[in-house]
Design a protein around this motif. Structure first.
Motif: not given
Length: 198
Positions: A69-76
Motif C-alpha cells: 500500500q505504500v507504493l502509492g495512492r492506487y495501491a492504497e
C-alpha cells in the motif's frame, strides 16, 4: 536459545556421522535427528518446530500488505487482505520453485538486503541528526504531497550508495572491481563504505 541449539546441531555434523547424513538431506532432517533420542516426544518437538516456522511467516505477511500500500495512492485503495494474498502467492511460488536450494538463494539475496538497509539507515540518520536536527519534522503534512520534499537528495544519495556497493561488494554471484583488488577472492568492503557515501 534457537541459535544455541543450531550451533550445537551444526557442531555435531563433523563428529556424529548420523548428524552429517541428516544434514546432507537438509536442515529440517538435522533438527529431526537432533530430537531423535527423545523418541516419540522428539517427533512431537520436530512438528512444533516446523509449525513455529510457519507461524513466523505471519508478521511479515501482514506487513507485506502495508508495504504494497505504500507504493502509492492506487495501491492504497486495494484492500490489505488482497495484497496479503498476493504476497502469500509470491512466496509460495518462490518456495516451490527453489525448494531444493532455497537456503542458498535466500542467503545470497539477503546480502543485497544488507546493502539496501545500510544505505537507507545512513540516509535516515543524516536526515534526522544533520538536516532536521533543529527544525524537526512537520508531521501534519505527511499525507499532502504538495508540502513534502520531492526526494531528489535522498534518491541521489541512494544511487551513490548503490554505486559504492556495486563497486565494492564481494558476493557469490558478483565481485566488484574494487573488491577484486583485495586478496585472492576479493573482500566485501561495501558495508564499511556505505555510511559515508550517502
Amino acid at each position: 536459545m534457537a541459535f544455541l541449539v543450531g550451533i550445537g546441531l551444526a557442531s555435531g555434523i563433523s563428529s556424529h556421522p548420523e548428524y552429517g547424513a541428516a544434514y546432507s538431506r537438509g536442515a529440517g532432517a538435522l533438527i529431526v535427528e537432533g530430537f531423535g533420542p527423545l523418541h516419540g516426544f522428539g517427533k512431537f518437538c520436530s512438528v512444533v518446530v516446523a509449525l513455529g516456522l510457519i507461524a513466523n511467516t505471519i508478521p511479515p505477511t501482514y506487513s507485506a500488505g502495508v508495504d504494497f500500500q505504500v507504493l502509492g495512492r492506487y495501491a492504497e485503495k486495494v484492500p490489505r487482505a488482497i495484497w496479503n494474498t498476493i504476497g502469500v502467492i509470491i512466496y509460495t511460488v518462490c518456495a516451490l520453485v527453489g525448494r531444493s536450494n532455497l537456503s542458498d538463494i535466500f542467503t545470497n539475496f539477503l546480502a543485497l538486503m544488507g546493502y539496501w538497509v545500510a544505505i537507507w539507515f545512513a540516509i535516515i540518520l543524516e536526515e534526522r541528526f544533520i538536516f532536521r536536527f533543529r527544525t524537526g519534522y512537520n508531521w501534519n503534512v505527511w499525507n499532502d504531497p504538495s508540502k513534502l520534499p520531492v526526494g531528489v537528495a535522498a534518491f541521489a544519495a541512494f544511487v551513490v550508495g548503490w554505486v559504492g556497493a556495486i563497486l565494492c561488494m564481494a558476493q557469490v554471484w558478483y565481485i566488484g572491481p574494487l573488491s577484486r583488488l583485495v586478496g585472492e577472492y576479493g573482500a566485501d568492503v561495501s558495508d564499511s563504505l556505505l555510511s559515508p557515501l550517502p
